[in-house]
Structure formats: C-alpha cells, structure tokens
Design a protein around this motif. Structure first.
Motif, PDB file in Angstrom:
ATOM      1  N   GLY A   1       5.658  -6.841  13.619  1.00 33.87           N
ATOM      2  CA  GLY A   1       7.238  -6.855  13.413  1.00 33.87           C
ATOM      3  C   GLY A   1       6.988  -8.121  15.061  1.00 33.87           C
ATOM      4  N   SER A   2       7.786  -8.597  15.030  1.00 34.25           N
ATOM      5  CA  SER A   2       8.020 -10.082  15.670  1.00 34.25           C
ATOM      6  C   SER A   2       8.843  -9.419  17.121  1.00 34.25           C
ATOM      7  N   TRP A   3       9.665  -8.629  17.404  1.00 35.13           N
ATOM      8  CA  TRP A   3      10.153  -7.724  18.459  1.00 35.13           C
ATOM      9  C   TRP A   3      10.127  -6.544  18.397  1.00 35.13           C
ATOM     10  N   PHE A   4      10.489  -5.809  19.666  1.00 33.09           N
ATOM     11  CA  PHE A   4      10.503  -4.388  20.133  1.00 33.09           C
ATOM     12  C   PHE A   4      11.973  -4.444  21.426  1.00 33.09           C
ATOM     13  N   ARG A   5      12.781  -3.450  20.894  1.00 39.18           N
ATOM     14  CA  ARG A   5      13.928  -3.749  21.281  1.00 39.18           C
ATOM     15  C   ARG A   5      13.866  -1.790  21.558  1.00 39.18           C
ATOM     16  N   PRO A   6      13.889  -1.272  22.548  1.00 38.69           N
ATOM     17  CA  PRO A   6      14.688  -0.351  23.004  1.00 38.69           C
ATOM     18  C   PRO A   6      15.332   0.439  21.999  1.00 38.69           C
ATOM     19  N   SER A   7      15.328   1.928  22.390  1.00 43.55           N
ATOM     20  CA  SER A   7      16.290   2.522  21.268  1.00 43.55           C
ATOM     21  C   SER A   7      17.593   3.100  22.406  1.00 43.55           C
ATOM     22  N   ARG A   8      19.455   3.245  22.333  1.00 41.79           N
ATOM     23  CA  ARG A   8      19.821   3.332  23.084  1.00 41.79           C
ATOM     24  C   ARG A   8      19.834   2.957  24.756  1.00 41.79           C
ATOM     25  N   ALA A   9      19.441   2.097  24.237  1.00 40.56           N
ATOM     26  CA  ALA A   9      19.169   1.669  25.846  1.00 40.56           C
ATOM     27  C   ALA A   9      19.353   0.334  26.254  1.00 40.56           C
ATOM     28  N   GLN A  10      20.385  -0.470  26.684  1.00 44.49           N
ATOM     29  CA  GLN A  10      20.021  -1.910  26.705  1.00 44.49           C
ATOM     30  C   GLN A  10      18.818  -2.844  27.215  1.00 44.49           C
ATOM     31  N   LYS A  11      18.370  -2.111  27.723  1.00 45.17           N
ATOM     32  CA  LYS A  11      16.701  -2.362  27.901  1.00 45.17           C
ATOM     33  C   LYS A  11      15.979  -1.674  28.548  1.00 45.17           C
ATOM     34  N   ALA A  12      14.967  -1.791  28.973  1.00 47.95           N
ATOM     35  CA  ALA A  12      13.846  -0.881  28.724  1.00 47.95           C
ATOM     36  C   ALA A  12      13.591  -0.448  30.224  1.00 47.95           C
ATOM     37  N   SER A  13      13.143   0.696  30.593  1.00 46.83           N
ATOM     38  CA  SER A  13      12.315   1.661  31.790  1.00 46.83           C
ATOM     39  C   SER A  13      11.566   0.196  32.195  1.00 46.83           C
TER      40      SER A  13
ATOM     41  N   SER B   1       1.460  -3.007  25.896  1.00 49.21           N
ATOM     42  CA  SER B   1      -0.100  -2.190  26.315  1.00 49.21           C
ATOM     43  C   SER B   1       0.048  -1.916  24.440  1.00 49.21           C
ATOM     44  N   VAL B   2       1.434  -1.880  23.525  1.00 49.25           N
ATOM     45  CA  VAL B   2       1.225  -2.000  21.891  1.00 49.25           C
ATOM     46  C   VAL B   2       1.628  -3.372  21.405  1.00 49.25           C
ATOM     47  N   GLY B   3       1.324  -4.029  21.999  1.00 43.83           N
ATOM     48  CA  GLY B   3       1.552  -5.581  21.550  1.00 43.83           C
ATOM     49  C   GLY B   3       3.040  -6.869  21.206  1.00 43.83           C
ATOM     50  N   TYR B   4       3.364  -6.419  22.337  1.00 48.09           N
ATOM     51  CA  TYR B   4       4.625  -7.307  22.496  1.00 48.09           C
ATOM     52  C   TYR B   4       4.943  -7.800  23.763  1.00 48.09           C
ATOM     53  N   PRO B   5       4.901  -8.577  24.170  1.00 47.27           N
ATOM     54  CA  PRO B   5       5.088  -9.907  25.230  1.00 47.27           C
ATOM     55  C   PRO B   5       6.761  -9.727  25.467  1.00 47.27           C
ATOM     56  N   HIS B   6       7.443  -9.563  24.749  1.00 42.41           N
ATOM     57  CA  HIS B   6       8.624  -8.843  25.155  1.00 42.41           C
ATOM     58  C   HIS B   6       9.664  -8.021  24.701  1.00 42.41           C
ATOM     59  N   VAL B   7      10.199  -7.825  25.749  1.00 39.42           N
ATOM     60  CA  VAL B   7      11.307  -6.722  24.859  1.00 39.42           C
ATOM     61  C   VAL B   7      12.921  -7.242  25.267  1.00 39.42           C
ATOM     62  N   LEU B   8      13.281  -6.999  24.340  1.00 35.66           N
ATOM     63  CA  LEU B   8      14.263  -7.795  23.289  1.00 35.66           C
ATOM     64  C   LEU B   8      15.617  -7.438  23.916  1.00 35.66           C
ATOM     65  N   SER B   9      16.281  -7.661  24.876  1.00 32.25           N
ATOM     66  CA  SER B   9      17.645  -7.510  24.992  1.00 32.25           C
ATOM     67  C   SER B   9      18.792  -7.943  24.716  1.00 32.25           C
ATOM     68  N   TYR B  10      20.173  -8.171  25.103  1.00 33.95           N
ATOM     69  CA  TYR B  10      21.341  -9.298  24.665  1.00 33.95           C
ATOM     70  C   TYR B  10      21.725  -9.109  25.875  1.00 33.95           C
ATOM     71  N   ASP B  11      23.164 -10.396  25.996  1.00 32.62           N
ATOM     72  CA  ASP B  11      24.095 -10.609  26.813  1.00 32.62           C
ATOM     73  C   ASP B  11      25.407 -10.282  26.016  1.00 32.62           C
ATOM     74  N   VAL B  12      24.884 -10.145  24.607  1.00 29.12           N
ATOM     75  CA  VAL B  12      26.819  -9.941  24.174  1.00 29.12           C
ATOM     76  C   VAL B  12      26.906  -8.476  23.639  1.00 29.12           C
ATOM     77  N   ASP B  13      27.938  -7.357  23.836  1.00 34.57           N
ATOM     78  CA  ASP B  13      27.528  -6.034  23.253  1.00 34.57           C
ATOM     79  C   ASP B  13      29.040  -6.266  22.165  1.00 34.57           C
ATOM     80  N   SER B  14      28.582  -5.701  20.413  1.00 36.27           N
ATOM     81  CA  SER B  14      30.179  -6.311  20.277  1.00 36.27           C
ATOM     82  C   SER B  14      30.709  -4.948  19.873  1.00 36.27           C
TER      83      SER B  14
END
Length: 267
Positions: free
Chosen positions: A173-185, A194-207
């Motif tokens: 997949g193209s992205w990783f986003r942590p579950s039940r959290a806006q940002k990863a620890s 280490s799994v292969g995702y150079p970035h963690v996808l967060s967000y700046d607008v929460d619907s």
C-alpha cells in the motif's frame, strides 16, 4: 449551484438517512447508521479532476519517500489548490462503494486506509479502490489503539495489514495511518518505517463524522478549516458521511479546490 445539482444533492442526502450499525475509527466515537447507496452528480469546471486510468490487473503502487517532508505528514503544500480526502476503510462495503462512486462522479480521487480484517471480509474492495484511481493504504489489522500496544503487538498489527495488502494488490500500500490515533507514537513510527512505510499519514482537518453530528455539520467541519494542502480525515461506515460528501465536494469545487489522492497532493 444549478437546480439539477441541488436536487441531486438533496436526493443523495435523503437516501442516506436510514441504516444499521457499524464501528467507527475513534476510540471514543459512537457507532452510527449504515445507509443505502446514493450518488452525486459530476462536477464540472477547473476544480474537477480528470478521470484517472484504471489500475486493474497491475500491481498497486507502493510507499514513496518524499524528501524534505517529515516522517508524520499532516498536510501538503499550500501552493496548489488541492486537498486530500482520506477515508478510514472499515464497515459495510456498500457504503464504501457509494462513497467511492460519489467521489468519482464528481471527478475526485481519495485515499483509503484499509483495516486488515475488513480486507479479509471484503477482499474485492482493495481492487475496487485501486481501479477507481484512488490511493490504498494500511490502517492496521484489527483497528485497536496501536499507540497503547507493546512493540510486538504493534508490529503484528502493521505487518498483518501489510501482508493482506500485498497478497491482494502486489504491494503493502501507499500509506500507513495509525489506528485510533491522529499521530503515531515514536515506537509505532519506528515500526512503520521498518516495515517499509517512509511516512506516517496524519491529517490536519477532522470531519468528526464518527460522532454522527449530522451531514450539515460534517460539511462545515471539513470545508470550514480546509485549505490548499489540507489532509482531511473521513470514515466509511457512517450515514452522515454519505449524506455530506456531495456537499463537501460541491463547496470545495466552489472554492476552486480539487480533491486528489495524497500521493498527488504531495507530488
């Protein structure tokens, strides 16, 4: 807005009013209703994205490194009139197909962060997302509070979903986003890399669509703070999201903002 467009938006919102229960993405968010399918008319003019070619049959794009951007990405550049609508992928697949179709009819492309167990239950959804020209990513295996897990548990959550994505699409997949959290620890961020995702996808607008506040509120929650470069958090599985998406896309179009994949937003 034309009479035909207003009529179609009202129809879409009305069809989305009924449904059954499904799980949300917030650790504190309530369940909400599952609606029947509805649609939205295509957008026109400069804000409408041209259709993306189908990716049917080919391997899915893998993660990309974006030099100069932080490991955790909350928003993209504000220099282009684009936003990324990102959906937490879980719940009734009929809702997912409805939202994808709504976006595509409006010339929009989105990013779907899929839960691994959802892919187990509905494996065809991975290809449906990709064939629509959308981004597909990893939202952990079981959608639990990943920041509260041990290192071994968190790794199993990330690799479990990555394995399912690879089996279904040929990539993690193209992205990783942590579950039940806006940002990863820091721990989850390190494991994801280490799994292969150079970035963690967060967000700046929460619907806040998982709180079932009503479609009009979801539209305001998205379009009020959204700016060029914004990354918006939305969810599959909620009636308010289905009812709100036509209005969200219409207002973004009115403001000259295109809804694009996160990859396109950052490229």
């Amino acid at each position: 807005m034309t009479l035909d467009r207003r009529s179609a938006l009202r129809t879409g919102a009305g069809l989305a009013a009924a449904g059954a229960l499904t799980a949300g993405c917030s650790s504190s968010g309530p369940a909400s209703a599952r609606p029947p399918a509805s649609g939205t008319p295509p957008a026109s003019g400069p804000a409408a994205a041209s259709p993306s070619p189908s990716r049917s049959g080919g391997p899915a794009p893998g993660p990309r490194r974006f030099p100069g951007l932080p490991v955790q990405i909350e928003h993209g550049p504000g220099s282009r009139p684009q936003v990324a609508l990102t959906f937490h992928g879980q719940g009734d697949p009929a809702i997912a197909r409805t939202l994808l179709t709504q976006a595509e009819r409006a010339g929009a492309r989105v990013t779907v962060l899929a839960v691994g167990t959802w892919l187990d239950e509905h494996p065809d959804m991975a290809r449906r997302v990709l064939d629509g020209g959308h981004d597909l990513g990893n939202h952990t295996l079981h959608h639990q509070d990943i920041n509260a897990m041990s290192e071994a548990e968190a790794r199993a959550e990330i690799t479990g979903c990555a394995d399912r994505l690879r089996r279904l699409t040929g990539s993690i997949g193209s992205w990783f986003r942590p579950s039940r959290a806006q940002k990863a620890s820091p721990q989850v961020e390190r494991i994801a890399r280490s799994v292969g995702y150079p970035h963690v996808l967060s967000y700046d607008v929460d619907s806040l669509d998982f709180t079932s506040p009503g479609a009009a509120t979801v539209v305001r929650n998205v379009t009020g703070p959204a700016r060029a470069g914004s990354v918006v958090s939305l969810h599959f599985g909620y009636a308010d999201t289905v009812a709100a998406l036509p209005g969200v896309l219409e207002e973004l179009h009115r403001r000259g903002l295109r809804a694009v994949t996160t990859t396109e937003l950052l490229t």
